[in-house]
Motif scaffolding. Structure first.
Motif, PDB file in Angstrom:
ATOM      1  N   ILE A 148      -1.213  -0.822  -4.193  1.00 53.42           N
ATOM      2  CA  ILE A 148      -0.181  -0.599  -5.365  1.00 53.42           C
ATOM      3  C   ILE A 148      -0.239  -1.579  -6.358  1.00 53.42           C
ATOM      4  O   ILE A 148      -0.381  -2.994  -5.977  1.00 53.42           O
ATOM      5  N   ARG A 183       0.900  -1.146   0.029  1.00 53.60           N
ATOM      6  CA  ARG A 183       0.152   0.014  -0.266  1.00 53.60           C
ATOM      7  C   ARG A 183       0.891   1.176   0.082  1.00 53.60           C
ATOM      8  O   ARG A 183       1.883   1.399   0.649  1.00 53.60           O
ATOM      9  N   ASN A 184       0.280   2.397  -0.473  1.00 49.50           N
ATOM     10  CA  ASN A 184       0.980   3.866  -0.578  1.00 49.50           C
ATOM     11  C   ASN A 184       0.742   4.418   0.792  1.00 49.50           C
ATOM     12  O   ASN A 184      -0.162   3.718   1.764  1.00 49.50           O
TER      13      ASN A 184
END
Length: 168
Positions: free
Chosen positions: A21, A14-15
């Motif tokens: 992502i 995850r960002n």
């Protein structure tokens, strides 16, 4: 045979905003697992270890993850209890990835390893993926390792990770 249990804890990468992502080429979400760099061989591996006499595989999966990924042997009893409750909740819906003989450097003609590898996946990033990883005594390093086709791991672990990636 010597019996082992290998918990494979995974999440989607995850960002900073918490969004999954995706791989720019395939468009698929990027899968990560909790990996340790072993002290003895310096190879990267999944967490796991030997089933103690009289211990269930379920308990071994939880205990080994706690010891290797959260360093539960070096914390107070109160902290251990809290972490083990979190592991218990996070490990409720595991999926068996493999059960049986494994190729291992410790195998001999008279003694060999058999394991149960289970995948515990944090699909929404709210449980397992938020734990603060802390390497135990058998790990030089620990972290979220991105799964890719060229990944090389200790013993049969690459095969287990490949099976998890195919499932997800």
């Amino acid at each position: 045979p010597n019996h082992a249990a290998d918990p494979i804890v995974t999440r989607w990468q995850r960002n900073e905003q918490g969004q999954v992502i995706k791989d720019p080429v395939s468009g698929k979400p990027i899968l990560q697992f909790v990996g340790i760099q072993r002290v003895d061989t310096r190879e990267w591996a999944i967490t796991g270890g030997m089933v103690d006499p009289g211990e269930s595989v379920t308990l071994t999966l939880r205990r080994e993850f706690g010891e290797e990924a959260l360093n539960t042997l070096e914390i107070s009893e109160e902290e251990q209890k809290d972490i083990m409750e979190k592991i218990h909740r996070g490990f409720k819906n595991g999926v068996e990835v493999y059960k049986g003989y494994v190729d291992d450097i410790r195998n001999t003609d008279n003694s060999w390893m058999e394991t149960v590898a289970m995948n515990f996946h944090d699909d929404d990033g709210t449980t397992l993926g938020r734990w603060r990883l802390n390497p135990g005594e058998e790990a030089r390093k620990i972290g979220w390792v991105t799964i890719h086709s060229g990944l090389k791991l200790f013993a049969s672990h690459s095969e287990f990770i490949r099976k998890v990636a195919e499932m997800r």
